[in-house]
Structures are given as C-alpha cells and as structure tokens.
Design a protein around this motif. Structure first.
Motif, PDB file in Angstrom:
ATOM      1  N   PHE A   6      43.368  34.829  38.293  1.00 20.02           N
ATOM      2  CA  PHE A   6      42.117  35.027  37.790  1.00 20.02           C
ATOM      3  C   PHE A   6      41.451  36.359  37.182  1.00 20.02           C
ATOM      4  N   TRP A   8      35.200  36.544  37.802  1.00 20.03           N
ATOM      5  CA  TRP A   8      35.405  35.981  38.869  1.00 20.03           C
ATOM      6  C   TRP A   8      35.246  36.467  40.115  1.00 20.03           C
ATOM      7  N   TRP A  11      30.922  32.135  40.107  1.00 20.99           N
ATOM      8  CA  TRP A  11      32.175  31.999  39.787  1.00 20.99           C
ATOM      9  C   TRP A  11      33.319  32.383  40.972  1.00 20.99           C
ATOM     10  N   MET A  68      35.978  29.684  42.114  1.00 19.26           N
ATOM     11  CA  MET A  68      37.456  30.247  41.969  1.00 19.26           C
ATOM     12  C   MET A  68      37.872  29.595  43.507  1.00 19.26           C
TER      13      MET A  68
END
Length: 305
Positions: free
Chosen positions: A141, A162, A168, A172
C-alpha cells in the motif's frame, strides 16, 4: 425375599457404573475446566473488579471509584468516533468476508485442475501472523513505491495516501483483514457445501432450475447452519482484532482506525490506566455477550438444521 435381594444386586452395579462414569468425566474434563476457570473466568472477574478502581499500572495504591470509569468513558469526546470505527470495521469485514468466502467456496467446490493446491493457498493467510501480514501489506500500500501504487499508476489513477488520510486507512485495514480471513470462511463454507446431498441438487436440475436458481434457492438455504456458525465466529473475531491495527496504523491517523479493542490496549499498556482500560474491556465484553445472545435467539429460529 429373593426378589428384593435380586433388586439390590442390580442396583449396586448401576451405582458403581455411575460413580465410575463420574470419575472418568472428572479425569478427562477436570483439567480443561480448571484451565478455563483459571485463565478465562478468573481474569474476567478480576477485570470487573479493576474497572471499579482508579488504579494505574505499577502503582501500589488503588482507590475505589465505583462506576466513575464507565461514566468517564461514555462522556469522553472520542468515544463516539471509536464506536463508529468499531461498527464500520466489523460490518465490512464480517459482511465482505462472508460474501467473498461463500463465492470462493462455490468455486473451490468444483473439480477443477489443481483444486487441492488452490484450497491450501487460499487458507494459508489465515494461519499467518497478523503482524507479519500487516507489515507485508504496508509495502504493497505504500503510496510512492508500493505494488498497488504502480498498478494504479499504470491505469492513470493516482494512489491515495493510505497511511495519512482517514477514510483510506480504514479501507486499507478492511481489505487486509478480509484477505487474511476469507480462507477460513471459504473452508467452512466448503465443508458445508460438501455435506449437501447431491440428490437435492440433481432434483433441482431435473426440475429445470438453472445453476444460479439452484444456488440461491437450494444451496444457500441449506447452508443456514454454516452461515449461522460463521456469523458468530467471524463477528467475535472482528470485534477483537488488534494485531493488524497495531502493525499497520496504530489507531491513526488521528484515531480514525482506533477500535474498542485497540482502545483497551492504548489505555492499559500505553497510558497505564489499568482501571479505565478494564472498564472499556468490560463494555466490550457486554457488547460481545449481547450480540452473541441476539444471534443465538434470533438467527437460530430462522435456521433449519
């Protein structure tokens, strides 16, 4: 007189068998019961006691404050956000895991080449360490050098930050949690699928039902007991998730991924407020207990075993 003597002789062996069965039960179940009492119920009672105290880790002094810790928790400004984080994380991980696990089980139930190897690979992430999985996915990520960033860049889509953007970071976590645990759900569903009699599926096909109709109207209802079991186990596991959060976000950014379980860790082992952390742990225990009872009472009525 002879009949009475015969009855007494028959009663004595029954009593001996009964006491022998009791002794065998105590021998086999006794150690397990002792471990449960010492490592489960005793800590639970101690936690309930600590939740009524103002006590810091390492301190020799503990002051009784009654329900003050609970009052402080429910009136704290961040409590609403923590409850919302817990709800969002639980709903999406349980719902997503169940849906994807069922779909994966339907695919794995077919006699495809290499299906045994695929089943093993699918289940493997479940037995891996949550910390190791979290650290691995951090590289994936990474918004600058991660594999996902490269793939999104090839499609002309900018990679989100992320780590530092509130929505986000939770997304994640949900993705990684589902990836790690979907193999367990698929394996249990696969066992349920293989327990369905072939005659039932063949009868639906003879009646003209399509594969989708057979799955929706025959297979899924027959998987009711399996779904009932998974709904309880996955929900309890999701509410108690800690390792992925600690490895990937540590509750951030700005508390956007702090759940009830992680809050217990923060208060107890970072801030050292053992009494307050015990109160939060008791609240989580009550939530788990209520949810389990509701599932047992409501869902069991709709499940045909």
């Amino acid at each position: 007189m002879t009949a009475v003597t015969g009855d007494r002789r028959s009663v004595v062996p029954r009593r001996r068998r009964r006491w022998r069965d009791i002794a065998l039960f105590a021998l086999l179940a006794g150690p397990n019961i002792a471990l449960l009492v010492f490592f489960v119920y005793r800590p639970l009672l101690l936690s309930l006691n600590y939740s009524l105290l103002q006590w810091n880790v390492g301190s020799d002094v503990a002051r009784f404050v009654g329900l003050q810790n609970y009052t402080n928790w429910f009136t704290a400004p961040g409590t609403g956000q923590i409850m919302l984080n817990t709800l969002v994380f639980t709903v999406f991980t349980v719902g997503g895991g169940m849906v994807l696990g069922l779909g994966l089980a339907l695919v794995l139930n077919r006699r495809l080449p290499g299906h045994t190897f695929v089943r093993t690979v699918t289940f493997a992430p479940y037995v891996l360490s949550g910390v190791a999985v979290g650290l691995l996915w951090l590289f994936i990520f990474d918004p600058r050098y991660g594999v996902l960033s490269t793939l999104l860049g090839a499609l002309g889509v900018p990679s989100p930050d992320w780590y530092n953007q509130a929505p986000w970071a939770m997304v994640m976590l949900i993705i990684v949690y589902i990836w790690k645990n979907v193999g367990y759900v698929a394996l249990i569903y696969l066992a349920g699928l293989q327990a369905i009699p072939h005659e039932v599926v063949e009868a639906a096909a003879i009646d003209g039902a399509s594969r989708w109709q057979t799955t929706r109207q025959v297979v899924i209802p027959l998987l009711g007991p399996t779904t009932f079991f998974l709904s309880i186990t996955t929900l309890l596991s999701s509410l108690q998730s800690f390792d992925l959060i600690q490895a990937m976000t540590r509750g951030g950014p700005v508390g956007s991924t702090t759940t009830l379980m992680y809050e217990i860790y923060q208060e107890g082992f970072v801030s050292g407020r053992a009494g307050f952390a015990s109160a939060v742990a008791t609240i989580l225990f009550v939530i788990l207990l209520v949810i389990t009872i509701v599932q047992l009472v409501v869902m069991e009525r709709k499940v045909r075993f």
